[in-house]
Design a protein around this motif. Structure first.
Motif, mmCIF file in Angstrom:
data_model
loop_
_atom_site.group_PDB
_atom_site.id
_atom_site.type_symbol
_atom_site.label_atom_id
_atom_site.label_comp_id
_atom_site.label_asym_id
_atom_site.label_seq_id
_atom_site.Cartn_x
_atom_site.Cartn_y
_atom_site.Cartn_z
ATOM 1 N N ASP A 294 0.819 -1.219 0.000
ATOM 2 C CA ASP A 294 0.000 0.000 0.000
ATOM 3 C C ASP A 294 0.852 1.268 0.000
ATOM 4 O O ASP A 294 0.513 2.248 -0.685
ATOM 5 N N ILE A 295 1.966 1.287 0.756
ATOM 6 C CA ILE A 295 2.750 2.523 0.781
ATOM 7 C C ILE A 295 3.497 2.720 -0.538
ATOM 8 O O ILE A 295 3.670 3.858 -0.984
ATOM 9 N N VAL A 296 3.922 1.626 -1.175
ATOM 10 C CA VAL A 296 4.559 1.750 -2.485
ATOM 11 C C VAL A 296 3.562 2.307 -3.499
ATOM 12 O O VAL A 296 3.874 3.230 -4.268
ATOM 13 N N ALA A 297 2.359 1.739 -3.520
ATOM 14 C CA ALA A 297 1.333 2.225 -4.455
ATOM 15 C C ALA A 297 1.002 3.681 -4.190
ATOM 16 O O ALA A 297 0.825 4.473 -5.127
ATOM 17 N N TYR A 298 0.920 4.063 -2.911
ATOM 18 C CA TYR A 298 0.593 5.451 -2.559
ATOM 19 C C TYR A 298 1.708 6.395 -3.002
ATOM 20 O O TYR A 298 1.431 7.481 -3.558
ATOM 21 N N MET A 299 2.957 6.026 -2.781
ATOM 22 C CA MET A 299 4.063 6.886 -3.184
ATOM 23 C C MET A 299 4.120 7.029 -4.704
ATOM 24 O O MET A 299 4.387 8.115 -5.225
ATOM 25 N N GLU A 300 3.870 5.942 -5.419
ATOM 26 C CA GLU A 300 3.881 6.010 -6.881
ATOM 27 C C GLU A 300 2.756 6.909 -7.394
ATOM 28 O O GLU A 300 2.920 7.636 -8.381
ATOM 29 N N LYS A 301 1.630 6.879 -6.729
ATOM 30 C CA LYS A 301 0.470 7.659 -7.159
ATOM 31 C C LYS A 301 0.619 9.135 -6.847
ATOM 32 O O LYS A 301 0.246 10.002 -7.656
ATOM 33 N N THR A 302 1.182 9.456 -5.671
ATOM 34 C CA THR A 302 1.202 10.846 -5.204
ATOM 35 C C THR A 302 2.534 11.557 -5.410
ATOM 36 O O THR A 302 2.582 12.790 -5.355
ATOM 37 N N GLY A 303 3.594 10.793 -5.588
ATOM 38 C CA GLY A 303 4.915 11.401 -5.675
ATOM 39 C C GLY A 303 5.548 11.668 -4.326
ATOM 40 O O GLY A 303 6.694 12.128 -4.253
ATOM 41 N N LYS A 304 4.840 11.397 -3.240
ATOM 42 C CA LYS A 304 5.415 11.556 -1.905
ATOM 43 C C LYS A 304 6.457 10.475 -1.648
ATOM 44 O O LYS A 304 6.417 9.400 -2.243
#
Length: 549
Positions: A294-304
């Motif tokens: 989930d954190i990998v997907a979130y970082m890829e999506k948001t750029g954070k």
């Protein structure tokens, strides 16, 4: 006191001779570390809790006085605690060490039926829980239990937000910590005694109660930190529950061994996790696959980015190479860590081998631990041939409480623990976990590992999280069905997935023959896929298809 422990006598002598085991208990080590790092932060939670080593020690000493003088806890008595990811967990576990109590942390979602079973098995002297947490009134839940189970128990309520009822016979933690003087005497326990009971996280049947001594836990966590290049300046981000080895032993015991600190995340969300990691300067973590997915997907999506995160150790399921690559592109290493509650952990991927091995290997054994691969009769198989993974060493559990039958099945007289996992080993001693013995589907007489299918499907465009099960088939017995959480707007069909696998060179026998879309893959709290839930869902869908003609 728990005395029926299964320890090989010759192995015990060897472990002492080699220095793997010693006479110090967890309490002895805590006393040394809490004095040395008294003013350093030990634990924080995301509700604002913040305790130094010294503060935990002083508060635990007061609670220890209550445990001994008012609750009547003696060396070897069990203390059961049902505590969320709050800093109070540390006060409780250290207090148990100080009086020689056996720690028994249990899941916060245990209901009255679960408690009845657990209490009947371990027979605790004390039960510690919140007054309320989320939608559960724990005090009321305890009152529902039969008096035959609770008659000899004392209850302590963690009154973070709600006071005990006016008619309550339970003690309150705030009152205990305010009025009890610190206990000023050494712990009566010894290093070969049971220190902790942990429940297995199996997806079927009742959990088993795993017995671990002070020496088991100390060796395990010393081996764990020995390969991580950790310092007191490191900060662990811990999203895993504290009633399992990952959250408790790796998140709290391992960090204590180096004088480092841990930040607990009560309710995981990828967005909150990234903010927490950056705000607290977290440098590493250990958890189940869903967290890092989930954190990998979130970082890829948001750029954070998780700016300070150096590595994430992943347990519960094999790590596909594509996830290793995605994590590295985002600035941190993703390494597999393999073990179980009974044998925790014993295989790891060295940080400097993470990218080179690229998810193709689950790891090598820690120094002092033996691993081998065996057939159905427990005879070693040739290198490169699949068999059951088994291990032995100073870290190994010493039996299941009051369960000699299952103890004998899992742990032989020579100290080998048979994991039930399938694997292969190469000439370098590297292990690759290929699945569970119970997670094999039989297609046309051929055994197929569902984990191997899952690993091959990873990276297919349009496919996010996924899990494979066997689909009933009159002709072949079973066919391959993969449940998929879609990634983006695409919905790959079976031919799409098969074309992807063909291009990768994956043998046709490992191609999914049915794709089922689902909102989320069901997991246990330790990251194991609850495949039986998917099996029930598939049966429901197939029955609906038959009824529709």
């Amino acid at each position: 006191m728990i005395t029926d422990l299964k320890i090989n006598a010759e192995a015990k002598k060897r472990y002492y001779r080699l220095g793997y085991w010693g006479t110090k208990t967890l309490c002895d080590v805590w006393d040394e570390q809490s004095a040395r790092f008294a003013n350093r932060t030990y634990v924080k939670d995301d509700l604002g809790g913040n305790l130094t080593y010294g503060q935990v020690d002083r508060l635990a000493s007061r609670l220890a006085t209550w445990l001994k003088t008012e609750a009547g806890v003696q060396n070897g008595d069990v203390v059961t605690f049902q505590v969320p990811k709050w800093v109070e967990f540390c006060i409780i576990y250290v207090a148990c060490l100080k009086v020689g109590a056996v720690m028994h942390p249990i899941a916060t979602n245990f209901n009255a039926d679960d408690l009845n079973y657990a209490f009947g098995l371990v027979k605790p002297r004390v039960y510690i829980c919140p007054t309320k947490y989320k939608a559960v009134d724990y005090e009321a839940q305890f009152r529902e239990l039969g008096c035959d189970v609770t008659r000899d128990m004392t209850v302590l309520l963690i009154d973070q937000h709600d006071a005990p009822r006016d008619d309550s016979t339970c003690a309150a933690l705030t009152d205990v910590l305010a009025r009890c003087a610190p206990l000023d005497e050494p712990s009566p326990s010894s290093s070969d005694e049971v220190a902790c009971i942990l429940s297995t996280s199996g997806t079927t049947g009742r959990p088993k109660a795993v017995l671990l001594t002070h020496n088991n836990i100390l060796f395990s966590e010393r081996a764990y930190v020995s390969v991580l290049d950790m310092t007191p300046d490191d900060v662990c981000w811990m999203p895993s529950p504290l009633n399992h080895a990952t959250g408790f032993f790796h998140g709290l015991i391992a960090t204590m061994l180096v004088g480092a600190s841990t930040v607990l995340e009560l309710k995981f969300s990828a967005e909150d996790a990234i903010d927490l990691i950056n705000r607290e300067g977290c440098t590493w973590s250990h958890g189940a696959t869903p967290f890092v997915h989930d954190i990998v997907a979130y970082m890829e999506k948001t750029g954070k980015r998780a700016e300070t995160l150096r590595f994430y150790l992943c347990g519960g399921a094999p790590v596909p190479s594509i996830m290793v690559d995605r994590a590295y592109a985002l600035g941190f290493l993703l390494c597999e860590s393999y073990g179980s509650t009974e044998s925790c952990p014993h295989i790891y991927v060295p940080l400097d081998k993470c990218l080179h091995w690229d998810g193709n290997w689950s790891g090598i054994a820690y120094k002092g631990i033996e691993v081998r691969v065996v057939d159905e009769k427990h005879n070693p198989v040739p290198l490169g041939e699949q068999g059951e993974e088994c291990s032995r060493g100073p870290h190994q559990f010493v039996g299941y409480l009051n369960d000699p039958e299952n103890t004998a099945k899992a742990l032989d007289d020579e100290g080998w623990f048979y994991s039930g996992d399938l694997c292969v080993m190469d000439e370098e001693g590297r292990i690759r976990i290929t699945g569970r013995k119970k997670e094999i589907l039989i297609r046309g007489g051929e055994n197929i590992s569902v984990s191997e299918v899952d690993a091959n499907v990873s990276g297919c465009p349009g496919i996010g999280n996924h899990a494979t099960i066997g689909m009933p088939d009159q002709r072949l017995g079973e066919r391959i069905c993969t449940f998929v959480v879609p990634k983006g707007d695409a919905r790959p069909t079976v031919p799409d997935v098969q074309d992807y696998l063909r291009a990768k060179g994956v043998p046709k026998r490992l191609w999914p023959e049915r794709i089922e879309y689902i909102d989320a893959i069901p997991y246990t709290k330790t990251g194991k896929i609850r495949r039986f839930v998917l099996q029930q869902e598939l049966e429901r869908r197939m029955k609906a298809e038959q009824e529709e003609g």
